[in-house]
Enzyme design. Structure first.
Site, PDB file in Angstrom:
ATOM      1  N   CYS A  30      -4.846  -8.837   2.545  1.00  0.00           N
ATOM      2  CA  CYS A  30      -4.461  -9.875   1.581  1.00  0.00           C
ATOM      3  C   CYS A  30      -5.299 -11.132   1.831  1.00  0.00           C
ATOM      4  O   CYS A  30      -5.744 -11.783   0.888  1.00  0.00           O
ATOM      5  CB  CYS A  30      -2.982 -10.209   1.707  1.00  0.00           C
ATOM      6  SG  CYS A  30      -1.898  -9.053   0.840  1.00  0.00           S
ATOM      7  N   CYS A  40      -0.296 -16.866  -0.678  1.00  0.00           N
ATOM      8  CA  CYS A  40       0.353 -15.577  -0.970  1.00  0.00           C
ATOM      9  C   CYS A  40       1.099 -15.684  -2.296  1.00  0.00           C
ATOM     10  O   CYS A  40       1.126 -14.751  -3.094  1.00  0.00           O
ATOM     11  CB  CYS A  40       1.340 -15.201   0.130  1.00  0.00           C
ATOM     12  SG  CYS A  40       0.623 -15.115   1.765  1.00  0.00           S
ATOM     13  N   HIS A  57       2.057 -13.405  -5.505  1.00  0.00           N
ATOM     14  CA  HIS A  57       3.375 -12.824  -5.236  1.00  0.00           C
ATOM     15  C   HIS A  57       4.507 -13.826  -5.395  1.00  0.00           C
ATOM     16  O   HIS A  57       5.559 -13.666  -4.798  1.00  0.00           O
ATOM     17  CB  HIS A  57       3.404 -12.242  -3.815  1.00  0.00           C
ATOM     18  CG  HIS A  57       2.505 -11.046  -3.638  1.00  0.00           C
ATOM     19  ND1 HIS A  57       2.761  -9.829  -4.212  1.00  0.00           N
ATOM     20  CD2 HIS A  57       1.354 -10.887  -2.942  1.00  0.00           C
ATOM     21  CE1 HIS A  57       1.811  -8.969  -3.870  1.00  0.00           C
ATOM     22  NE2 HIS A  57       0.949  -9.581  -3.114  1.00  0.00           N
ATOM     23  N   ARG A  65      -2.181  -4.729   6.095  1.00  0.00           N
ATOM     24  CA  ARG A  65      -1.830  -5.204   4.752  1.00  0.00           C
ATOM     25  C   ARG A  65      -2.048  -6.722   4.650  1.00  0.00           C
ATOM     26  O   ARG A  65      -2.605  -7.233   3.697  1.00  0.00           O
ATOM     27  CB  ARG A  65      -0.381  -4.809   4.437  1.00  0.00           C
ATOM     28  CG  ARG A  65       0.198  -5.252   3.121  1.00  0.00           C
ATOM     29  CD  ARG A  65      -0.522  -4.717   1.915  1.00  0.00           C
ATOM     30  NE  ARG A  65      -1.703  -5.524   1.600  1.00  0.00           N
ATOM     31  CZ  ARG A  65      -2.636  -5.214   0.714  1.00  0.00           C
ATOM     32  NH1 ARG A  65      -2.566  -4.091   0.040  1.00  0.00           N
ATOM     33  NH2 ARG A  65      -3.663  -5.980   0.480  1.00  0.00           N
TER      34      ARG A  65
END
Lengths: 97, 262
Positions: free
Chosen positions: B223, B171, B175, B219
Site C-alpha cells: 500500500c 490510507c 479506504h 499488504r
C-alpha cells in the site's frame, strides 16, 4: 522434492466428489525457463484406476482439481497421483468421508 | 425530460455493473473453495515443528500471546502487548522474536528473506499461513486494555489518516469513503467496522495472479509503494500500529483466512 498435496473426498447424491490441491510450478514455454509441468494425473478408487487425465501447460501453478466419480461408499480409499515431464511424481491418499 | 433520458441510459449501465459485481463475487467464491493457501498452511506447520538455528529448536514453544505453543485462536487476538519484549507486536514481529530467542538466530538471518516469490516462497509466508489458519472461525479480538496497546491503536489511527508522500496520499484517500475502486477491485472503507471486518478477516491471502501467499506486513508495505511513500520497515512500530488499528476496527467478526485473492 515435491511440495505438499491436500485432498478431500466426500460422498453425496450418489457421487464421490474429490477435490485435490497440488504444489507444482507448472512452468510454461513462455516463461523462458525449462518446461516443467504435470502431464498425467491418475485417480484410483480402492486401488482401481477410475480416472486417467492428460493435462497440458495451460494449467495454473499450484493447481486445484475436482473429480466426480459415480457411486462409491464411505471409507473408500481414494488415491491421486501426478507425474510431470521431468519424471517427478507425488501422490496422496484419503478415505471418503 | 432530461431526467427521463438520464434514467433510460443509466439503467442498463447499472445492470451491467451489477452483473460484473456478481460475476466477481462468484469468482471469489470459486477461488476460496479450493485455495492453494491450504498448501502454505501445510508447509508452514512443517516449518513450525522443524528444529532450526544455533539452538536447533523448533518454534513449537513460541508464545503468540495465549501461552507457549498455543497457536489455536492466537492470531485473532493479535497485535497485542507482550510482557517479555514490552512491545505491541503483530504476528510477524512476534515470529521474529521467537526465531531470535528460541532458535538463537540472528535478526539478520531471521529477516534475510521476508517476502518470497512464486518460485521460492519465504519461511515467514509459510509460517504466517499456518498460524492464521489456526484462527479460522475465531472472532477478531485484538486487545486495547494495556496502555501501550491503546497508544499503538491511536498511532495506527493517526497514520491511517496522515497525508504525505509525492502524491499527498493517506490510507484514507482510498479506504476512507465508500464506492472507491482500483480497476474492478472495490476498496473497503477500513475506518468503518463493516469494511474493516470484511477486508481484515480475509488477509493474509493467496494471490492467484502471482501464485503467492502474501502476509499482512506485505499488504501494508505494498500500500505504501502504491502511495509512493518511502518503503516502511518490516515489523516496524508504524506498520504494527496500522495493523493494530485495522484489527481493532475489525473486532467481532470471525476470521476467514488465509484468504484467496484474484
Amino acid at each position: 522434492m515435491a511440495g505438499p498435496m491436500k485432498m478431500r473426498a466426500t460422498l453425496g447424491g450418489g457421487f464421490t466428489d474429490v477435490r485435490v490441491l497440488m504444489t507444482h510450478p507448472m512452468t510454461t514455454a513462455q516463461s523462458g525457463q525449462p518446461l516443467h509441468f504435470i502431464q498425467n494425473i491418475t485417480v484410483k478408487q480402492n486401488g482401481k484406476t477410475v480416472i486417467e487425465a492428460q493435462i497440458s501447460q495451460a494449467v495454473s501453478r499450484n493447481p486445484v482439481f475436482t473429480f466426480r466419480i459415480q457411486g462409491g461408499a464411505k471409507g473408500d480409499k481414494i488415491e491421486v497421483s501426478w507425474l510431470d515431464n521431468k519424471g517427478e511424481t507425488n501422490s496422496i491418499e484419503t478415505a471418503v468421508a | 425530460m432530461k431526467r427521463l433520458v438520464f434514467l433510460l441510459v443509466a439503467l442498463p449501465l447499472c445492470a451491467a455493473a451489477q452483473d460484473a459485481k456478481k460475476a466477481i463475487e462468484k469468482y471469489q467464491q470459486m477461488l476460496s473453495e479450493g485455495s492453494p493457501a491450504e498448501l502454505w498452511e501445510l508447509e508452514g506447520e512443517t516449518l513450525w515443528k522443524k528444529p532450526q538455528g544455533p539452538k536447533n529448536a523448533s518454534l513449537e514453544k513460541c508464545d503468540l500471546g495465549l501461552g507457549a505453543g498455543k497457536v489455536e485462536g492466537a492470531y485473532a487476538r493479535l497485535p497485542r502487548w507482550f510482557k517479555d519484549t514490552d512491545k505491541v507486536q503483530d504476528l510477524e514481529s512476534r515470529l521474529l522474536t521467537c526465531m531470535t530467542g528460541l532458535q538463537g538466530r540472528s535478526l539478520k538471518d531471521a529477516t534475510a528473506r521476508l517476502f518470497g516469490n512464486a518460485d521460492r516462497p519465504s519461511e515467514m509466508e509459510y509460517l504466517v499461513a499456518y498460524i492464521v489458519g489456526q484462527s479460522r472461525g475465531h472472532k477478531m479480538a485484538a486487545p486495547v486494555g494495556h496502555a501501550k496497546e491503546r497508544a499503538s491503536y491511536e498511532l495506527g489511527k493517526k497514520i491511517f489518516f496522515y497525508r504525505a508522500g509525492a502524491w499527498d496520499f493517506s490510507c484514507a484517500s482510498c479506504h476512507g469513503e465508500a464506492d472507491k475502486r482500483i480497476r474492478m477491485q472495490d476498496l473497503p472503507v477500513l475506518s468503518e467496522p463493516a469494511g474493516a471486518q470484511k477486508a481484515y478477516t480475509s488477509w493474509p491471502a493467496y494471490r492467484v495472479s502471482n501464485s503467492q501467499l502474501k502476509t499482512m506486513q506485505w499488504r501494508i508495505n505494498d500500500c505504501y509503494r502504491q502511495m509512493r511513500f518511502p518503503e516502511p520497515e518490516f515489523a516496524s512500530e508504524a506498520t504494527i500500529a496500522l495493523t493494530h488499528y485495522l484489527a481493532v476496527t475489525a473486532a467481532g467478526a470471525p476470521y476467514r483466512g488465509p484468504g484467496t485473492k484474484r
